[in-house]
Structure formats: C-alpha cells, structure tokens
Design a protein around this motif. Structure first.
Motif, PDB file in Angstrom:
ATOM      1  N   ALA A  38      31.219  63.996  61.996  1.00 20.80           N
ATOM      2  CA  ALA A  38      32.572  63.937  61.758  1.00 20.80           C
ATOM      3  C   ALA A  38      31.885  62.669  61.478  1.00 20.80           C
ATOM      4  N   MET A  39      31.481  61.497  62.303  1.00 18.66           N
ATOM      5  CA  MET A  39      31.378  60.303  61.937  1.00 18.66           C
ATOM      6  C   MET A  39      30.934  59.902  60.781  1.00 18.66           C
ATOM      7  N   LEU A  46      31.621  59.426  52.473  1.00 19.99           N
ATOM      8  CA  LEU A  46      33.207  59.459  52.251  1.00 19.99           C
ATOM      9  C   LEU A  46      32.913  58.372  51.968  1.00 19.99           C
ATOM     10  N   GLY A  47      32.687  57.125  52.274  1.00 18.88           N
ATOM     11  CA  GLY A  47      32.388  55.486  51.962  1.00 18.88           C
ATOM     12  C   GLY A  47      32.211  55.206  51.203  1.00 18.88           C
ATOM     13  N   SER A  48      31.173  55.714  50.985  1.00 18.11           N
ATOM     14  CA  SER A  48      29.988  55.439  50.219  1.00 18.11           C
ATOM     15  C   SER A  48      29.781  55.238  48.632  1.00 18.11           C
ATOM     16  N   THR A  49      31.243  55.306  48.307  1.00 18.27           N
ATOM     17  CA  THR A  49      31.483  54.644  46.984  1.00 18.27           C
ATOM     18  C   THR A  49      32.242  53.114  46.756  1.00 18.27           C
ATOM     19  N   PRO A  68      34.929  51.072  56.869  1.00 16.32           N
ATOM     20  CA  PRO A  68      33.209  50.419  56.623  1.00 16.32           C
ATOM     21  C   PRO A  68      32.761  50.895  57.741  1.00 16.32           C
ATOM     22  N   TRP A  69      31.662  50.166  57.505  1.00 18.59           N
ATOM     23  CA  TRP A  69      29.993  50.695  59.133  1.00 18.59           C
ATOM     24  C   TRP A  69      30.674  50.418  59.722  1.00 18.59           C
ATOM     25  N   ARG A 107      32.324  51.470  66.376  1.00 13.85           N
ATOM     26  CA  ARG A 107      33.234  52.944  67.882  1.00 13.85           C
ATOM     27  C   ARG A 107      32.895  53.165  68.434  1.00 13.85           C
ATOM     28  N   PHE A 108      31.281  53.496  67.623  1.00 10.74           N
ATOM     29  CA  PHE A 108      30.205  53.780  68.917  1.00 10.74           C
ATOM     30  C   PHE A 108      29.658  53.817  69.597  1.00 10.74           C
ATOM     31  N   ASN A 109      29.873  52.344  69.275  1.00 12.77           N
ATOM     32  CA  ASN A 109      29.239  50.442  70.225  1.00 12.77           C
ATOM     33  C   ASN A 109      30.598  50.935  71.998  1.00 12.77           C
TER      34      ASN A 109
END
Length: 212
Positions: A146-147, A153-156, A162-163, A169-171
């Motif tokens: 999902a992440m 989806l934010g690639s544009t 943002p990354w 969030r992962f950290n």
C-alpha cells in the motif's frame, strides 16, 4: 470437530487417566502386601519362644534316650504355624519389594503422561501463534504494498505524501510498534499474556502447568 493437535491432547489425557488408575491399583496392592508382611512379622514375634520350647523338649527326650519326640498339642500347633510363617514371609517380603518397584515405574509413566499433556497443549498454542505470525506477516506485506502504491501515485509531482514522509513513516513503524507492545501498551500485552496462561491451564487440565 477436533483437529489433529486437539486429538493428540485428548489421547494424552486418556493415557494419563489410564496410568493414574494403574498407579492407584498398584498402591492398593502394596498396602495389602504391607499389611500381610506386618501381620506375619507380628505373629512371628508372638511365637518367638516356640522354637526354644521345641528345642528344650527335644533335648529332654535325647537325655532320656527317647528316639521319638512328642510335642504337646499347643506347642505343636504353634511350631507348625511358625514354620508356615518362616516359609511364606520371604515371599511376602519379595512381593512387597516388587510392588514398590512397580509403583516407581508406574509413577514415572504418570510423570511422562503429564509432560505429554503439557507438550500437546503447548503444541496447540504454538500452532495458533504460527498462524497469527503468518497473518501478521501478510498484513505487513499488504502495508508495504500500500505504501508502495502511495509512493508511485506521487510520481507525477502532484502527490500529497512525498517520499520523505513515507520514509519517515517506515522509520517510525518499528519504534511505534515496540512502544505499543512493551511500552505504553504493555498493560494490554500483560492482559493478553494472562489470558493465554489461563487458556493453557485449562488445556492441561488437572495436571497443572508445571510439576509440583
């Protein structure tokens, strides 16, 4: 319908019940054997002077030159009983000793049966743990996917997350989860542990969760 692990636990409990019954039976036999030994030894003690009486009667006969010895009726009965006791007492003692050994063997079987119950009950909980572990891994994999979708989806350049936010969030995921399990949420974890301990106690039944 019981699954294989539940059947194994039921079999272990049946085995435990059988060996407990066998232990009770051999203990009853040992009590009876001990009573017989005690009775024989007590009766032998009451006849302690009979052999001396017989010896004196024989000596008196020899001194008078008699070749045939006649014992008084009462002495004869007591002497015969003493001989019977001397013959059967060793066998009674051997039986008592054998039953003591049988009790030790049967008690070991009871201990093994109790451990089998604990082992099979533990296997049930271990299988459930494994199932939840796989479910947790599946949820984590779904979260990661999902992440990933959030990221692409934010690639544009028009996305709202943002990354850097995704990476943050992962950290924070592991520390947050650790706090929930062992930190701020430790009370909930303790409640869960107590429920599992109680369930284990219910599964093992009358044998207890550990040897006394």
């Amino acid at each position: 319908m019981m699954n294989k692990l539940e059947i194994n636990l039921a079999v272990a409990k049946n085995r435990h019940r059988d060996v407990l019954k066998a232990l009770d039976e051999v203990r009853v036999k040992q009590i009876k054997a001990a009573k017989v030994v005690s009775m024989l030894q007590a009766e032998k003690d009451t006849l302690a002077d009979v052999q001396e009486q017989v010896n004196n009667i024989r000596l008196d006969a020899m001194e008078t030159g008699k070749t045939t010895v006649y014992l008084p009726s009462e002495v004869s009965k007591k002497y015969e009983r003493l001989r019977e006791i001397d013959e059967v007492l060793p066998a009674a003692l051997r039986r008592q000793e054998a039953l003591t050994g049988e009790i030790a063997v049967t008690q070991a079987a009871v201990d093994d049966a109790e451990e089998a119950i604990r082992r099979e009950a533990g296997a049930i909980l271990a299988a459930e743990q494994e199932e939840v572990w796989k479910r947790a891994e599946g949820l984590l994999a779904k979260y990661v996917e999902a992440m990933r979708e959030v990221l692409v989806l934010g690639s544009t350049g028009h996305g709202r997350h943002p990354w850097s936010e995704i990476a943050d969030r992962f950290n924070n995921l592991t520390p947050m989860a650790f706090r929930e399990i062992s930190g701020e949420g430790a009370a909930l974890t303790d409640v869960g542990r107590e429920k599992v301990r109680q369930r284990y106690a219910d599964l093992v039944g009358p044998v207890g969760v550990a040897r006394s």
